[in-house]
Design a protein around this motif. Sequence first.
Motif, PDB file in Angstrom:
ATOM      1  N   THR A 161       0.745  -0.982   0.130  1.00  0.00           N
ATOM      2  CA  THR A 161      -0.358   0.054   0.251  1.00  0.00           C
ATOM      3  C   THR A 161       0.870   1.379   0.510  1.00  0.00           C
ATOM      4  O   THR A 161       1.965   1.414   0.333  1.00  0.00           O
ATOM      5  CB  THR A 161      -0.868   0.325   0.926  1.00  0.00           C
ATOM      6  OG1 THR A 161      -0.130   0.316   2.515  1.00  0.00           O
ATOM      7  CG2 THR A 161      -1.910  -1.268   1.742  1.00  0.00           C
ATOM      8  N   LEU A 162       0.414   2.319  -0.238  1.00  0.00           N
ATOM      9  CA  LEU A 162       1.080   3.491  -0.604  1.00  0.00           C
ATOM     10  C   LEU A 162      -0.179   4.632  -0.250  1.00  0.00           C
ATOM     11  O   LEU A 162      -1.064   4.889  -0.821  1.00  0.00           O
ATOM     12  CB  LEU A 162       1.659   3.806  -1.607  1.00  0.00           C
ATOM     13  CG  LEU A 162       2.565   5.233  -2.174  1.00  0.00           C
ATOM     14  CD1 LEU A 162       4.265   4.896  -1.389  1.00  0.00           C
ATOM     15  CD2 LEU A 162       2.947   4.604  -3.130  1.00  0.00           C
ATOM     16  N   HIS A 163       0.502   5.621   0.091  1.00  0.00           N
ATOM     17  CA  HIS A 163      -0.760   6.503   0.609  1.00  0.00           C
ATOM     18  C   HIS A 163       0.013   8.447   0.225  1.00  0.00           C
ATOM     19  O   HIS A 163       0.834   8.271   1.368  1.00  0.00           O
ATOM     20  CB  HIS A 163      -1.231   6.977   1.852  1.00  0.00           C
ATOM     21  CG  HIS A 163      -1.926   5.758   2.481  1.00  0.00           C
ATOM     22  ND1 HIS A 163      -1.365   4.803   3.047  1.00  0.00           N
ATOM     23  CD2 HIS A 163      -3.308   5.709   1.991  1.00  0.00           C
ATOM     24  CE1 HIS A 163      -2.368   3.713   3.302  1.00  0.00           C
ATOM     25  NE2 HIS A 163      -3.634   3.980   2.473  1.00  0.00           N
ATOM     26  N   VAL A 164      -0.831   8.851  -0.855  1.00  0.00           N
ATOM     27  CA  VAL A 164      -0.122  10.511  -1.254  1.00  0.00           C
ATOM     28  C   VAL A 164      -0.975  11.518  -1.304  1.00  0.00           C
ATOM     29  O   VAL A 164      -1.798  11.020  -1.389  1.00  0.00           O
ATOM     30  CB  VAL A 164       0.358  10.444  -2.155  1.00  0.00           C
ATOM     31  CG1 VAL A 164       1.111  11.458  -3.546  1.00  0.00           C
ATOM     32  CG2 VAL A 164       1.707   8.868  -3.183  1.00  0.00           C
ATOM     33  N   THR A 165      -0.234  12.887  -0.064  1.00  0.00           N
ATOM     34  CA  THR A 165      -1.565  13.727  -0.366  1.00  0.00           C
ATOM     35  C   THR A 165      -1.039  15.023  -1.337  1.00  0.00           C
ATOM     36  O   THR A 165       0.977  14.859  -1.355  1.00  0.00           O
ATOM     37  CB  THR A 165      -1.255  13.524   0.990  1.00  0.00           C
ATOM     38  OG1 THR A 165      -0.077  14.592   1.976  1.00  0.00           O
ATOM     39  CG2 THR A 165      -2.394  13.029   1.118  1.00  0.00           C
ATOM     40  N   THR A 166      -0.868  15.806  -1.049  1.00  0.00           N
ATOM     41  CA  THR A 166      -0.157  17.450  -2.236  1.00  0.00           C
ATOM     42  C   THR A 166      -0.948  18.337  -0.957  1.00  0.00           C
ATOM     43  O   THR A 166      -1.864  18.393  -0.483  1.00  0.00           O
ATOM     44  CB  THR A 166      -0.568  17.100  -3.522  1.00  0.00           C
ATOM     45  OG1 THR A 166      -1.879  17.620  -3.783  1.00  0.00           O
ATOM     46  CG2 THR A 166      -0.210  16.288  -3.993  1.00  0.00           C
ATOM     47  N   PRO A 167       0.013  19.401  -1.593  1.00  0.00           N
ATOM     48  CA  PRO A 167      -0.628  20.508  -0.550  1.00  0.00           C
ATOM     49  C   PRO A 167      -1.552  21.090  -0.873  1.00  0.00           C
ATOM     50  O   PRO A 167      -2.261  21.713  -0.005  1.00  0.00           O
ATOM     51  CB  PRO A 167       0.781  21.457  -0.729  1.00  0.00           C
ATOM     52  CG  PRO A 167       1.279  20.508  -1.207  1.00  0.00           C
ATOM     53  CD  PRO A 167       1.193  20.039  -1.559  1.00  0.00           C
ATOM     54  N   SER A 168      -1.472  20.864  -2.773  1.00  0.00           N
ATOM     55  CA  SER A 168      -3.084  21.297  -2.800  1.00  0.00           C
ATOM     56  C   SER A 168      -4.408  20.791  -3.053  1.00  0.00           C
ATOM     57  O   SER A 168      -5.571  21.285  -3.101  1.00  0.00           O
ATOM     58  CB  SER A 168      -3.399  21.675  -4.388  1.00  0.00           C
ATOM     59  OG  SER A 168      -3.007  20.699  -5.152  1.00  0.00           O
ATOM     60  N   GLY A 169      -3.982  19.051  -2.247  1.00  0.00           N
ATOM     61  CA  GLY A 169      -4.888  18.831  -1.523  1.00  0.00           C
ATOM     62  C   GLY A 169      -5.816  17.643  -3.333  1.00  0.00           C
ATOM     63  O   GLY A 169      -6.656  17.110  -2.747  1.00  0.00           O
ATOM     64  N   LYS A 170      -5.308  18.330  -4.681  1.00  0.00           N
ATOM     65  CA  LYS A 170      -5.633  17.324  -5.624  1.00  0.00           C
ATOM     66  C   LYS A 170      -4.355  16.676  -5.855  1.00  0.00           C
ATOM     67  O   LYS A 170      -3.163  17.427  -5.828  1.00  0.00           O
ATOM     68  CB  LYS A 170      -6.162  18.444  -6.430  1.00  0.00           C
ATOM     69  CG  LYS A 170      -7.713  18.988  -6.566  1.00  0.00           C
ATOM     70  CD  LYS A 170      -8.202  19.939  -7.444  1.00  0.00           C
ATOM     71  CE  LYS A 170      -9.162  20.782  -6.606  1.00  0.00           C
ATOM     72  NZ  LYS A 170      -9.882  21.772  -8.009  1.00  0.00           N
ATOM     73  N   VAL A 171      -4.949  16.013  -6.648  1.00  0.00           N
ATOM     74  CA  VAL A 171      -3.276  15.249  -7.070  1.00  0.00           C
ATOM     75  C   VAL A 171      -3.460  14.743  -8.925  1.00  0.00           C
ATOM     76  O   VAL A 171      -4.812  13.917  -9.038  1.00  0.00           O
ATOM     77  CB  VAL A 171      -3.492  13.607  -6.395  1.00  0.00           C
ATOM     78  CG1 VAL A 171      -2.302  12.976  -7.253  1.00  0.00           C
ATOM     79  CG2 VAL A 171      -2.544  13.500  -5.123  1.00  0.00           C
ATOM     80  N   ARG A 172      -2.766  14.623  -9.644  1.00  0.00           N
ATOM     81  CA  ARG A 172      -3.282  14.581 -10.685  1.00  0.00           C
ATOM     82  C   ARG A 172      -1.954  12.791 -11.140  1.00  0.00           C
ATOM     83  O   ARG A 172      -1.196  13.196 -11.025  1.00  0.00           O
ATOM     84  CB  ARG A 172      -2.673  15.548 -12.318  1.00  0.00           C
ATOM     85  CG  ARG A 172      -2.040  15.192 -13.454  1.00  0.00           C
ATOM     86  CD  ARG A 172      -3.709  15.668 -14.033  1.00  0.00           C
ATOM     87  NE  ARG A 172      -4.246  15.628 -14.960  1.00  0.00           N
ATOM     88  CZ  ARG A 172      -5.558  15.869 -15.604  1.00  0.00           C
ATOM     89  NH1 ARG A 172      -6.130  15.669 -15.388  1.00  0.00           N
ATOM     90  NH2 ARG A 172      -4.841  15.527 -16.938  1.00  0.00           N
TER      91      ARG A 172
END
Length: 507
Positions: free
Chosen positions: A466-477
Amino acid sequence: MSSAMSSAMSSAAARPAAPVSRREWASRARSRLGALDRRLFAAVARADWPGGDRVLPALSRAADNSLLWAGFAAGLAVSGRRRLRRAATRGLLAVSLASPLVNLATKQAFGRSRPSGVNLPLARLLAMPTSTSFPSGHSASAAAFATAVAMEAPARVAVPVALVAAAVCFSRVYTGVHYPGDVLAGAGIGVATGLLTRRLWPDAAEAGRARAAATAPLLDLDPRGAGVVAVINPSAETAQVADELRAGLPAADIVTPGPDADIAAVMREAAGRASVLAVAGGDGTASRAAAAALEHGRPLLVVPAGTFDHFARTLGIESPQEAVAAYRSGQAATVDVGEAAGRVFLNNAGLGLYPALVDRREAREHRIGKWPALLWALGELLAGGARPIEVEVDGTPYRAWLLFVGNCRYDVRGAAPTRRARLEDGVLDIRLLAATGRLPRLRAFTSVIGGRLGLSRHYHQWKADTLHVTTPSGKVRLACDGETFTVGGPVAFTKRPRALAVLRDIG
């Protein structure tokens, strides 16, 4: 004769002959081989093949500067067949290795003079090259091209190419510019460089046939394809692929949706009424079909018809005909699938450069084609369009050029690998290329496109389920199997081990 003299002669006869030094032995061997070479050349000079004086000199001239092989490669490339395009590329790669090796290196190490054409008919003589004779550069290029083509193309293509290559080799002796030994040595170098291309660029057989878990044979499959519903992506070579599937599986239901159709919805409808769901298209289309097949519990038959078709090739399926053979084998295997934000992927998903590259390619591919659009997109990003992304991976912040998440472990170290040995190992292959002031944009692109470059501490690789990813904007492309989309974070990457049954010819 005196007894003393007889005794002396007997003693001399009894003494063993002085051993021959290695240098003298080599000199004698060269002398004998040279004499044999000259006799063979003379035998060819005396030969009179009907039509040979007209055909062979012209063929030899056509092979000057490898123009003959460039022409063959162009013909293979425009055929539209992936195997033939690969054969053309590998052939030119082999020639590009063999020609400088012979002409710039090996010829300089041997100063053999060209043969004399005194006893040859004027009609077959060529202008004598100014370079040394050993080995033959024309023969090296011919053998290199033919060997490389034979590694990719079917016999109906590889055999004629090999015959033309053999004729070019013979023409170099027939026209008086080389001894037979020159030709044999050049051909040997050509074969070796042709085989060497496999180390530089794996052939289709090596790239494919990844291991997967075998299942019980699907014994109820109809040999004519009854129960098969095949969905053909409208952006694929629709007419040709549909005709090939109808020829191989005449009872199958062939679905060719319009260009504005919702492919995912079409896949779900097809899977609901199929005993086997078939899909013809690229990797993105195959991943959508996999989602539908998983939802309805159907086996999937993948028919390569896209630009890259990595998943089909990893299964060892290179053409619609091979897909039909996989169906008729009645054999299935179970493979892992990955999920990113609930979206199924069969090969890989990614953030950063990968989605940006796909977005720019798709903006132009309908006007200029996928490969030119891909090169255009690369140029745009290299010129300044590329920016690192801020991302948090399992709680650790990074400034990164790219995050690659592969479905199963890939073989080669690097930021964008393509080959897998297994399709059921239960892990995600995670690779992250960090961005720092010491890692310029050009080097980052080299690693992404080349796929074989390790980047010391800027490159991170690990495995997980498993892997969890976040970005500062809250949106991921994201890009999944060549298709891009944007989702709200955080994004979870997960595995579904041995979840999908795929048809392949395991034997």
